[in-house]
Design an enzyme around this catalytic site. Structure first.
Site, PDB file in Angstrom:
ATOM      1  N   SER A 209       0.776  -1.460  -0.084  1.00 10.20           N
ATOM      2  CA  SER A 209       0.098  -0.037   0.144  1.00 10.20           C
ATOM      3  C   SER A 209       0.773   1.145  -0.060  1.00 10.20           C
ATOM      4  O   SER A 209       2.070   1.259   0.434  1.00 10.20           O
ATOM      5  CB  SER A 209      -0.977   0.062   1.100  1.00 10.20           C
ATOM      6  OG  SER A 209      -1.681  -1.084   1.152  1.00 10.20           O
TER       7      SER A 209
HETATM    8  N1  SAM Z   1      -1.687  -4.298   3.621  1.00 11.49           N
HETATM    9  C1  SAM Z   1      -0.888  -4.617   2.796  1.00 11.49           C
HETATM   10  C2  SAM Z   1       0.589  -3.963   2.856  1.00 11.49           C
HETATM   11  O1  SAM Z   1       0.814  -3.045   3.720  1.00 11.49           O
HETATM   12  O2  SAM Z   1       1.383  -4.266   2.129  1.00 11.49           O
HETATM   13  C3  SAM Z   1      -1.207  -4.343   1.307  1.00 11.49           C
HETATM   14  C4  SAM Z   1      -2.258  -5.149   0.908  1.00 11.49           C
HETATM   15  S1  SAM Z   1      -2.537  -5.504  -0.783  1.00 11.49           S
HETATM   16  C5  SAM Z   1      -3.072  -3.831  -1.415  1.00 11.49           C
HETATM   17  C6  SAM Z   1      -4.088  -6.398  -0.605  1.00 11.49           C
HETATM   18  C7  SAM Z   1      -3.722  -7.806  -0.252  1.00 11.49           C
HETATM   19  O3  SAM Z   1      -5.213  -8.341   0.261  1.00 11.49           O
HETATM   20  C8  SAM Z   1      -3.089  -8.709  -1.158  1.00 11.49           C
HETATM   21  O4  SAM Z   1      -1.937  -9.298  -0.745  1.00 11.49           O
HETATM   22  C9  SAM Z   1      -4.228  -9.745  -1.356  1.00 11.49           C
HETATM   23  O5  SAM Z   1      -3.611 -11.012  -1.896  1.00 11.49           O
HETATM   24  C10 SAM Z   1      -5.117  -9.615  -0.227  1.00 11.49           C
HETATM   25  N2  SAM Z   1      -6.226 -10.195  -0.512  1.00 11.49           N
HETATM   26  C11 SAM Z   1      -7.306 -10.288  -1.226  1.00 11.49           C
HETATM   27  N3  SAM Z   1      -8.398 -11.080  -0.928  1.00 11.49           N
HETATM   28  C12 SAM Z   1      -8.235 -11.482   0.275  1.00 11.49           C
HETATM   29  C13 SAM Z   1      -8.946 -12.343   1.345  1.00 11.49           C
HETATM   30  N4  SAM Z   1     -10.257 -12.724   1.079  1.00 11.49           N
HETATM   31  N5  SAM Z   1      -8.200 -12.643   2.321  1.00 11.49           N
HETATM   32  C14 SAM Z   1      -7.143 -12.211   2.639  1.00 11.49           C
HETATM   33  N6  SAM Z   1      -6.265 -11.577   1.876  1.00 11.49           N
HETATM   34  C15 SAM Z   1      -6.958 -11.090   0.621  1.00 11.49           C
END
Ligand code: SAM
Length: 212
Positions: A60
């Site tokens: 992010s």
């Molecule tokens: N918070 C993270 C960081 O600080 O790097 C950024 C996250 S990234 C924008 C979104 C993440 O959500 C991805 O790694 C994706 O694989 C995960 N994701 C998507 N759907 C999900 C779900 N149902 N449960 C858990 N993780 C999920």
């Protein structure tokens, strides 16, 4: 070198973006963001660029992390559920602010990598699990705060159920043409919801998110 890049990032992309919560500022001055990206990208970790973390996912943006962390109003000791561990950076910032963090990631390799980095950096108040975060983590519920870092088509009911009375849930909700950040606060059986326009997010893929 990273120390001065980090100070510059906080001055420009955190304080410069209007963030005033001293806990957010102090945490982002401290957490080594370059450790949460591939070593080949470490020199770009303090820029405002969107950086890949593999598996089609991104870390992010610093301003987004700061903004969401400020909205969560952490004063220390809160139990926070994060959905979408990704690189682990947002979870580390929340831990540095004094929260006890439970974080779920659907891509096992990302969850493993984040767990390894937390161990190396000594973030012992973060627990990581692989799974579908749209269903929450019932074992440790209820939570003071829940933050979703991927965009969902709706607010998952299960997450609202796992929120403490007086607790707060942040979730980007996407439709065909825009993303809104939904802030839901729970007062006994009543849920109050506010919306604000937000930046694009990768999709939340899961039973109560977008289907694959
Ligand atoms: N918070 C993270 C960081 O600080 O790097 C950024 C996250 S990234 C924008 C979104 C993440 O959500 C991805 O790694 C994706 O694989 C995960 N994701 C998507 N759907 C999900 C779900 N149902 N449960 C858990 N993780 C999920």
């Amino acid at each position: 070198m990273f120390e001065s890049l980090r100070q510059k990032m906080v001055a420009e992309l955190v304080v410069g973006a209007g963030i005033t919560d001293p806990r957010v500022i102090a945490a982002m001055e401290k957490v080594p963001r370059h450790r949460f990206v591939d070593s080949g990208l470490a020199h770009q970790a303090y820029s405002g660029r969107s950086l890949p973390i593999g598996f089609g996912q991104t870390i992010s943006h610093p301003t987004t992390v700061a903004f969401m962390s400020q909205l969560l109003q952490i004063s220390g000791g809160e139990k926070v559920l994060e959905i979408g561990t990704g690189s682990g950076y947002q979870a580390a910032v929340l831990a540095a602010m004094g929260a006890k963090v439970f974080t779920i990631e659907r891509v096992p390799e990302l969850a493993w990598r984040a767990r390894e980095i937390f161990e190396q950096l000594g973030y012992y108040t973060i627990a990581v699990r692989t799974g579908d975060g749209s269903l929450g983590w019932s074992q440790h519920a209820p939570y003071d705060r829940i933050v979703v870092t991927a965009a969902s088509p709706k607010v998952p009911k299960t997450l609202l159920q796992q929120l403490k009375d007086g607790g707060k849930l942040l979730i980007p909700v996407s439709s065909a043409d825009e993303v809104q950040l939904v802030v839901a606060t729970r007062e006994q059986d009543e849920v109050r919801i506010t919306y604000q326009k937000f930046r694009n997010f990768v999709p939340l893929i899961g039973r109560e998110g977008w289907e694959l």
